[in-house]
Design a protein around this motif. Structure first.
Motif: not given
Length: 169
Positions: A91-107
């Protein structure tokens, strides 16, 4: 003479009936054309909706398949604890991937490409809503912009909101 009357009457009936049938056929043809037009319009709307859905599916993060772990039996508390730990790590790995994808989209959403005729104040007005905030954009992009009066078409600027999120206030 009765035959002549019968012939005229029959001729009149045939003429009237033919005219009615022709009008009915024209009305049916018109209805069929309208139905075909509606069907084509609905098909076009359906294709458009499917295309939008396909784009949305491509942009949304793909869910990872869930792994079913066996339920612990009595006397298997170590295995249950290990399964819980693995579940939490996953779950922590999934959350990290989700956060990374969201940060990339926001960038990507917070990057502005300079157009001909732009100035930092015009960009600040468009992106931040206030032309007087041009200094914030300059400060956030000092690595890319050496002189605030010299920006070039095609140059990309990162917005203030993204810089604050990634580098702190």
């Amino acid at each position: 003479m009765p035959e002549d009357k019968k012939g005229l009457f029959d001729g009149l009936i045939n003429a009237v009936t033919g005219r009615d049938e022709k009008a009915a056929a024209e009305a049916a043809k018109k209805e069929a054309e309208e139905a075909l037009a509606r069907a084509e319009q609905e098909a076009a709307l359906r294709r458009e909706a499917e295309a939008k859905a396909a784009v949305a599916r491509k942009l949304s993060p793909k869910p990872t398949p869930r792994t079913k772990l066996p339920k612990p039996r009595q006397g298997q508390s170590d295995a249950a604890a290990e399964a819980d730990q693995l579940r939490q790590e996953l779950e922590a790995e999934r959350a990290a991937r989700r956060d990374e994808a969201q940060a990339k989209a926001e960038a990507q959403a917070h990057t502005y490409v300079v157009k001909s005729g732009d100035s930092l104040s015009k960009i600040a007005k468009e992106v931040l809503g206030d032309a007087k905030r041009w200094k914030e954009i300059f400060e956030a992009n000092k690595d890319k912009i050496k002189d605030p009066n010299l920006i070039y078409p095609g140059q990309s600027c990162t917005s203030v909101a993204e810089r604050r999120a990634s580098h702190g206030p």
